[in-house]
Design an enzyme around this catalytic site. Sequence first.
Site, PDB file in Angstrom:
ATOM      1  N   THR A  15      -7.068   0.908  11.260  1.00 38.24           N
ATOM      2  CA  THR A  15      -6.447   1.951  10.404  1.00 38.24           C
ATOM      3  C   THR A  15      -6.652   3.386  10.980  1.00 38.24           C
ATOM      4  O   THR A  15      -7.351   3.597  11.880  1.00 38.24           O
ATOM      5  CB  THR A  15      -7.199   2.125   9.105  1.00 38.24           C
ATOM      6  OG1 THR A  15      -6.801   3.009   8.211  1.00 38.24           O
ATOM      7  CG2 THR A  15      -8.853   2.385   9.260  1.00 38.24           C
ATOM      8  N   LYS A  20     -10.782   5.722   4.705  1.00 41.16           N
ATOM      9  CA  LYS A  20     -10.927   4.190   4.610  1.00 41.16           C
ATOM     10  C   LYS A  20     -12.138   3.591   5.572  1.00 41.16           C
ATOM     11  O   LYS A  20     -13.043   2.776   5.342  1.00 41.16           O
ATOM     12  CB  LYS A  20      -9.705   3.444   4.703  1.00 41.16           C
ATOM     13  CG  LYS A  20      -8.430   3.616   3.827  1.00 41.16           C
ATOM     14  CD  LYS A  20      -7.467   2.697   4.490  1.00 41.16           C
ATOM     15  CE  LYS A  20      -6.215   2.722   3.835  1.00 41.16           C
ATOM     16  NZ  LYS A  20      -5.219   1.720   4.079  1.00 41.16           N
ATOM     17  N   ASP A  77      -4.040  -3.193   3.529  1.00 41.33           N
ATOM     18  CA  ASP A  77      -3.147  -2.157   2.892  1.00 41.33           C
ATOM     19  C   ASP A  77      -3.320  -2.086   1.365  1.00 41.33           C
ATOM     20  O   ASP A  77      -3.683  -3.140   0.868  1.00 41.33           O
ATOM     21  CB  ASP A  77      -1.596  -2.835   3.241  1.00 41.33           C
ATOM     22  CG  ASP A  77      -0.503  -1.692   2.838  1.00 41.33           C
ATOM     23  OD1 ASP A  77      -0.761  -0.875   3.191  1.00 41.33           O
ATOM     24  OD2 ASP A  77       0.649  -2.351   2.246  1.00 41.33           O
ATOM     25  N   GLY A 156      -6.014  10.505  -1.301  1.00 44.96           N
ATOM     26  CA  GLY A 156      -4.785   9.905  -2.133  1.00 44.96           C
ATOM     27  C   GLY A 156      -4.829  10.217  -3.515  1.00 44.96           C
ATOM     28  O   GLY A 156      -4.786  11.202  -4.053  1.00 44.96           O
ATOM     29  N   TYR A 157      -4.570   8.822  -4.333  1.00 49.84           N
ATOM     30  CA  TYR A 157      -4.319   9.031  -5.801  1.00 49.84           C
ATOM     31  C   TYR A 157      -5.634   8.936  -6.681  1.00 49.84           C
ATOM     32  O   TYR A 157      -5.558   9.134  -7.751  1.00 49.84           O
ATOM     33  CB  TYR A 157      -3.630   7.869  -6.112  1.00 49.84           C
ATOM     34  CG  TYR A 157      -2.252   7.698  -5.647  1.00 49.84           C
ATOM     35  CD1 TYR A 157      -1.241   8.458  -6.127  1.00 49.84           C
ATOM     36  CD2 TYR A 157      -1.938   6.801  -4.786  1.00 49.84           C
ATOM     37  CE1 TYR A 157       0.155   8.319  -5.740  1.00 49.84           C
ATOM     38  CE2 TYR A 157      -0.767   6.749  -4.189  1.00 49.84           C
ATOM     39  CZ  TYR A 157       0.353   7.361  -4.708  1.00 49.84           C
ATOM     40  OH  TYR A 157       1.534   7.304  -4.162  1.00 49.84           O
ATOM     41  N   ARG A 182     -10.923  -1.449  -2.638  1.00 46.15           N
ATOM     42  CA  ARG A 182     -11.213  -1.870  -1.058  1.00 46.15           C
ATOM     43  C   ARG A 182     -12.680  -2.321  -1.075  1.00 46.15           C
ATOM     44  O   ARG A 182     -12.722  -3.262  -0.252  1.00 46.15           O
ATOM     45  CB  ARG A 182     -10.938  -0.558  -0.463  1.00 46.15           C
ATOM     46  CG  ARG A 182     -11.040  -1.051   1.144  1.00 46.15           C
ATOM     47  CD  ARG A 182     -10.429  -0.018   1.982  1.00 46.15           C
ATOM     48  NE  ARG A 182      -9.084   0.728   1.648  1.00 46.15           N
ATOM     49  CZ  ARG A 182      -9.101   1.862   0.820  1.00 46.15           C
ATOM     50  NH1 ARG A 182     -10.041   2.376   0.407  1.00 46.15           N
ATOM     51  NH2 ARG A 182      -8.062   2.193   0.253  1.00 46.15           N
TER      52      ARG A 182
HETATM   53  P1  ITT Z   1      -3.389   2.934   7.427  1.00 39.06           P
HETATM   54  O1  ITT Z   1      -2.133   2.502   7.128  1.00 39.06           O
HETATM   55  O2  ITT Z   1      -3.707   3.804   8.684  1.00 39.06           O
HETATM   56  O3  ITT Z   1      -4.377   2.106   6.936  1.00 39.06           O
HETATM   57  P2  ITT Z   1      -2.447   4.988   5.052  1.00 39.06           P
HETATM   58  O4  ITT Z   1      -3.141   6.079   4.479  1.00 39.06           O
HETATM   59  O5  ITT Z   1      -1.310   4.922   5.407  1.00 39.06           O
HETATM   60  O6  ITT Z   1      -3.678   4.391   6.453  1.00 39.06           O
HETATM   61  P3  ITT Z   1      -2.078   2.559   2.967  1.00 39.06           P
HETATM   62  O7  ITT Z   1      -0.542   2.771   3.555  1.00 39.06           O
HETATM   63  O8  ITT Z   1      -3.003   1.548   2.978  1.00 39.06           O
HETATM   64  O9  ITT Z   1      -2.850   3.650   4.043  1.00 39.06           O
HETATM   65  O10 ITT Z   1      -2.215   3.416   1.743  1.00 39.06           O
HETATM   66  C1  ITT Z   1      -0.956   4.576   1.331  1.00 39.06           C
HETATM   67  C2  ITT Z   1      -1.677   5.450   0.299  1.00 39.06           C
HETATM   68  O11 ITT Z   1      -1.875   4.880  -0.943  1.00 39.06           O
HETATM   69  C3  ITT Z   1      -2.706   6.245   0.799  1.00 39.06           C
HETATM   70  O12 ITT Z   1      -2.380   7.028   1.713  1.00 39.06           O
HETATM   71  C4  ITT Z   1      -3.073   6.582  -0.349  1.00 39.06           C
HETATM   72  O13 ITT Z   1      -2.407   7.807  -0.998  1.00 39.06           O
HETATM   73  C5  ITT Z   1      -3.080   5.448  -1.312  1.00 39.06           C
HETATM   74  N1  ITT Z   1      -4.380   4.802  -1.352  1.00 39.06           N
HETATM   75  C6  ITT Z   1      -4.771   3.597  -0.938  1.00 39.06           C
HETATM   76  N2  ITT Z   1      -5.913   3.475  -1.255  1.00 39.06           N
HETATM   77  C7  ITT Z   1      -6.531   4.557  -1.954  1.00 39.06           C
HETATM   78  C8  ITT Z   1      -7.663   4.774  -2.427  1.00 39.06           C
HETATM   79  O14 ITT Z   1      -8.599   4.105  -2.280  1.00 39.06           O
HETATM   80  N3  ITT Z   1      -7.883   5.919  -3.139  1.00 39.06           N
HETATM   81  C9  ITT Z   1      -6.737   6.633  -3.092  1.00 39.06           C
HETATM   82  N4  ITT Z   1      -5.559   6.506  -2.661  1.00 39.06           N
HETATM   83  C10 ITT Z   1      -5.294   5.310  -2.217  1.00 39.06           C
END
Ligand code: ITT
Length: 198
Positions: A15, A20, A77, A156-157, A182
Amino acid sequence: MERKVTMMNKMVFATNNENKLREAGEILSPLGIKVISQREAGANCDPEENGSNFAENALIKARAVYERVKMPVFADDSGLCVDALGGRPGVYSARYAAKGQECGKLLAEMQDVPEEKRGAAFECVIAYVDGETEFTVSGRCQGSIGYEERGANGFGYDPIFICGGRTMAEMTSEEKNELSHRGAALRELYMRLEKKGE
Ligand code: ITT
């Protein structure tokens, strides 16, 4: 969960998301697994996540990094699936809004949705690849979408996702790790690896 995975104790987390990486380290290191980033393992892969579900995207990332580092790799993901939006943003999280603007976009779309229809779930699929085996595990956290951002301990959210009366960003990291999608998937990963090593 007291037993330790002994046959392999170093794994690469494919990642680029620092949050994460920190979560995975906090959850897996007490179980005897050292998590290193793909950068530390000498890889810098960011493949196009063009799968149509979380599992496909997680496998795309894990396989790409495995090809580079040739050591056990896992990738996740994850995203938010909102009932009132027919499951969106879901697998399209990363492409749904500009980074850092996810909450504002979602809150605007949800402004007229009544309390009882604000259900949502955080979902996470982790793919594991080591050259001999590959499998996926998943975790889910049920909650609802708030009306404003609350709390500073999240990304994120997290500030708009409510679970047990608080947003994920209002929880301590330990509390979030216990409850989160996660966290659940990482513990599932550990159990699968432990079984595999028996
Ligand atoms: P990688 O692909 O490098 O792992 P990313 O940030 O792009 O990193 P994802 O595509 O898995 O990760 O996730 C997309 C978005 O979903 C992420 O940027 C967050 O906005 C949201 N998200 C995922 N898991 C989250 C969490 O635990 N808490 C808050 N938002 C989350």
